[in-house]
Design a protein around this motif. Structure first.
Motif, PDB file in Angstrom:
ATOM      1  N   PRO A 163       6.796  -4.656  -3.734  1.00 37.79           N
ATOM      2  CA  PRO A 163       5.546  -5.536  -3.698  1.00 37.79           C
ATOM      3  C   PRO A 163       6.100  -6.970  -3.302  1.00 37.79           C
ATOM      4  O   PRO A 163       5.465  -7.478  -2.145  1.00 37.79           O
TER       5      PRO A 163
ATOM      6  N   ASN B  84      -0.492   0.299 -10.096  1.00 33.05           N
ATOM      7  CA  ASN B  84      -0.669  -0.857 -10.743  1.00 33.05           C
ATOM      8  C   ASN B  84      -1.528  -0.705 -11.863  1.00 33.05           C
ATOM      9  O   ASN B  84      -2.368  -0.361 -12.179  1.00 33.05           O
TER      10      ASN B  84
ATOM     11  N   MET C 171      -0.980  -9.286   0.018  1.00 30.84           N
ATOM     12  CA  MET C 171      -0.804  -8.132  -0.358  1.00 30.84           C
ATOM     13  C   MET C 171      -0.986  -7.202   0.734  1.00 30.84           C
ATOM     14  O   MET C 171      -0.423  -6.235   1.137  1.00 30.84           O
TER      15      MET C 171
ATOM     16  N   ASN D 172       5.424   0.308  -5.350  1.00 33.13           N
ATOM     17  CA  ASN D 172       4.748   1.106  -4.084  1.00 33.13           C
ATOM     18  C   ASN D 172       5.444   2.416  -4.068  1.00 33.13           C
ATOM     19  O   ASN D 172       6.660   2.411  -4.237  1.00 33.13           O
TER      20      ASN D 172
ATOM     21  N   LEU E 143      -0.340   2.162  -4.419  1.00 32.11           N
ATOM     22  CA  LEU E 143       0.117   1.027  -4.974  1.00 32.11           C
ATOM     23  C   LEU E 143      -0.158   1.313  -6.440  1.00 32.11           C
ATOM     24  O   LEU E 143      -1.193   1.494  -6.873  1.00 32.11           O
TER      25      LEU E 143
END
Length: 643
Positions: A27, A93, A1, A111, A91
């Motif tokens: 990602p 998430n 990552m 992203n 990011l």
């Protein structure tokens, strides 16, 4: 990552230095979006995106140009845009759960970069770019805190190379036409419905164009290539839609964000399994969802167009639902004229006594539709909806079907959303017919169970064309329309309506799995189900309408499709074929868990199209099975873990 984050930081920093190019990757690094000036030589302030896909170590430019910009009634935000800055990469998430759909647990991971521009008047205009492992989303933003304006035009346009194969549906307000496959000089120039599926000439990937999170701050849009066959521009609704009611140009109040422009991208399995349209949409606003129950419904309209006028027919379909363990039955149009032994209240009491919950049809009403079918106009105002929903709740009705919207203008988008809002407060489930294609609202309002927006089995009542078209049409929909949300095709018919079907019994049984809908309306008459062999009847008694996972096993648009869907620990598989020839398919079960044995119950085509062949086997993840399909054939299966 850490590696991809460093790459992203470097790319953004590079743009801040030269203001020439910005690239944002997914990602997993497979998808990249590049922002660049449309004409670098004279730098006239027009900006574009391009989209690339990495397959087998090679990157291919899939969409070379995506034009961007808006024109408001006061100013232009498409030309002479000065790059100001690119924000810090973020990011996204998030994990969220759903009550119905392809998956019960979804991941919203991407992203994101926000790029800030100014026009010559120093007015701010942002472009928000997200890149996912299964696609791309971008939207526009006016961050200023006040002001109300009319958007005259949106300049978003996708340039698609001529050699790209495309599956597209001609625009119509009900979204109920066929998809056609074209490329090159066969491409037709006209308005097109969402979603649209494409395969580049190099076959590096597939991609599907759509939009999401459309709310009352904007209108729905469509695709138009009338000026250039390879350039699909976003177009606002025609002023004639909805009998000319409402404005075709949306009015916005700042601060404002546009709907997401969505490109689902990857292999065919990535397309079919994607939840991207829901991922980018607004989270649920309904807190208590215990009353929202997906399930299967019996439906009398297909076999008897005026069936709900007749209390005895309504009772027959209630008995069918009870016999098949289906939780719902739909009282379609004209329930307000019910007679022949009972009225609406009698029918509701009868259904509830059998353990079946009624659903009820409504005409959306109002000046936007000429359809006079009743009950009409009861959904039109907040006050009338609240009163109607309160009455339904007291009677024990679980949900409503609202029909005939005929427009995607801003006022109609508000109408849809107002219905959902009022129904959610009343504890009433909703589904729309004669409507727009899903735009991610089922995430925001989980009481929205399904939409029509498809040329479904109802059309066996209307015109003779579906008879021959259905096999290919059915094998296109899982790759197009059903990708973006629930689809009320009203499937699984073994007898005939006004016009016959040529799909086999195996094909029809498979549609209960191949097509996803939070309320799945089984369209056949009672004897169509009650006279089935035990295995097929048991399958339909157990098949869910909401899923924990979905996998594309095999397929190609318009030719064949095999989909596996899991509920708890049991998998349900549906496979269908098109074409006028028999075929054999070898099925692999690599979606199963390692080191586990399963019992397979396979219900496939028999010796002719109105028979089944049922067999039972023990399988595991490494097993394969050859299945024979008739022309326009199919099969269904359950795969349950052994103790």
């Amino acid at each position: 990552m850490k590696k991809w984050m460093l790459l992203l930081l470097g790319l953004v920093a590079g743009m801040e230095l030269c203001a020439r190019q910005l690239t944002v990757q997914s990602p997993n690094g497979k998808i990249a979006v590049t922002l660049f000036p449309k004409q670098p030589a004279n730098n006239n302030g027009e900006w574009c995106l391009s989209a690339s896909y990495m397959a087998n170590g090679k990157s291919s430019v899939v969409i070379p140009h995506i034009d961007m910009g808006l024109v408001r009634n006061d100013q232009d935000f498409s030309k002479q845009l000065k790059f100001v800055k690119a924000g810090k990469p973020l990011l996204v998430n998030e994990r969220y759960t759903t009550l119905h759909g392809k998956k019960s647990v979804c991941t919203n991971q991407a992203n994101e970069v926000v790029v800030a521009f100014e026009n010559p008047a120093k007015e701010k205009f942002n472009v928000i770019i997200r890149v996912y492992n299964d696609g791309i989303a971008f939207r526009y933003e006016f961050p200023e805190k006040k002001g109300t304006f009319t958007v005259k035009e949106e300049l978003t346009a996708y340039t698609i190379p001529a050699g790209t194969m495309r599956w597209m549906e001609k625009w119509n307000t009900a979204n109920e036409w066929y998809y056609t496959a074209t490329k090159g000089d066969k491409v037709v120039q006209q308005d097109w419905s969402y979603p649209a599926l494409f395969q580049p000439e190099d076959k590096s990937c597939w991609f599907l164009l759509h939009e999401a999170d459309v709310d009352g701050n904007y209108c729905g849009s469509k695709l138009r290539n009338t000026a250039d066959p390879s350039k699909y521009s976003l177009a606002f609704p025609d002023q004639r839609d909805g009998k000319g009611t409402g404005a075709s140009e949306p009015v916005i109040t700042l601060p404002w964000k546009s709907p997401w422009r969505v490109i689902v991208m990857g292999g065919l399995s990535d397309i079919v399994e994607s939840t991207l349209v829901d991922d980018v949409s607004s989270p649920a606003v309904v807190q208590n969802t215990s009353w929202i129950k997906p399930g299967v419904a019996s439906w009398n309209y297909w076999s008897s167009n005026h069936g709900t006028r007749d209390y005895k027919i309504v009772c027959r379909f209630t008995d069918l639902a009870a016999e098949m363990n289906w939780p719902y039955t739909l009282f379609d149009w004209e329930w307000d004229a019910m007679g022949n032994g009972g009225n609406l209240e009698d029918a509701i009491k009868y259904a509830l006594a059998k353990g079946v919950k009624p659903l009820m049809w409504y005409n959306s009403g109002g000046p936007h539709t000429d359809v006079g079918a009743t009950p009409r106009d009861r959904m039109l105002t907040h006050e009338s909806r609240v009163a109607e929903f309160a009455k339904l709740k007291q009677l024990g009705v679980a949900g409503v079907k609202v029909d005939f919207f005929e427009s995607e203008k801003q006022d109609m988008i508000k109408y849809y959303r107002d219905i959902l809002e009022d129904a959610a407060r009343a504890g009433i489930m909703v589904y729309f017919h004669g409507c727009l294609v899903p735009r991610g609202w089922a995430r925001t309002y989980p009481n929205l169970m399904t939409y029509e927006a498809v040329r479904g089995a109802e059309w066996y009542n209307n015109t003779p064309d579906l008879t021959q078209a259905a096999p290919e049409h059915n094998a296109i929909l899982p790759f197009t329309r059903n990708v973006v949300g629930a689809m009320d095709y009203t499937p699984v018919t073994f007898t005939n309506s006004q016009y016959p079907h040529i799909t086999s019994y195996g094909h029809e049984l498979a549609l209960s799995v191949v097509f996803e809908s939070g309320i799945q309306h089984m369209a056949d008459r009672p004897e169509g189900y009650l006279e089935l062999p035990d295995a097929a009847k048991s399958f339909l008694k157990a098949v869910p309408a909401a899923w924990d996972d979905t996998k594309l096993v095999d397929g190609y648009p318009g030719q064949e499709v095999i989909i596996a869907r899991r509920k708890a620990h049991t998998w349900y598989v549906g496979g269908i074929s098109a074409g006028n020839w028999e075929r054999k398919k070898t099925i692999r079960f690599n979606f199963l868990e390692e080191n586990k044995k399963y019992k397979l119950t396979l219900i496939a085509d028999g010796i002719h199209d109105k028979t089944f062949n049922t067999e039972y086997r023990v399988i595991d993840k490494n097993s394969t099975l050859e299945i024979k399909l008739l022309r326009a054939g199919g099969f269904a299966a359950t795969i349950a873990p052994l103790p």
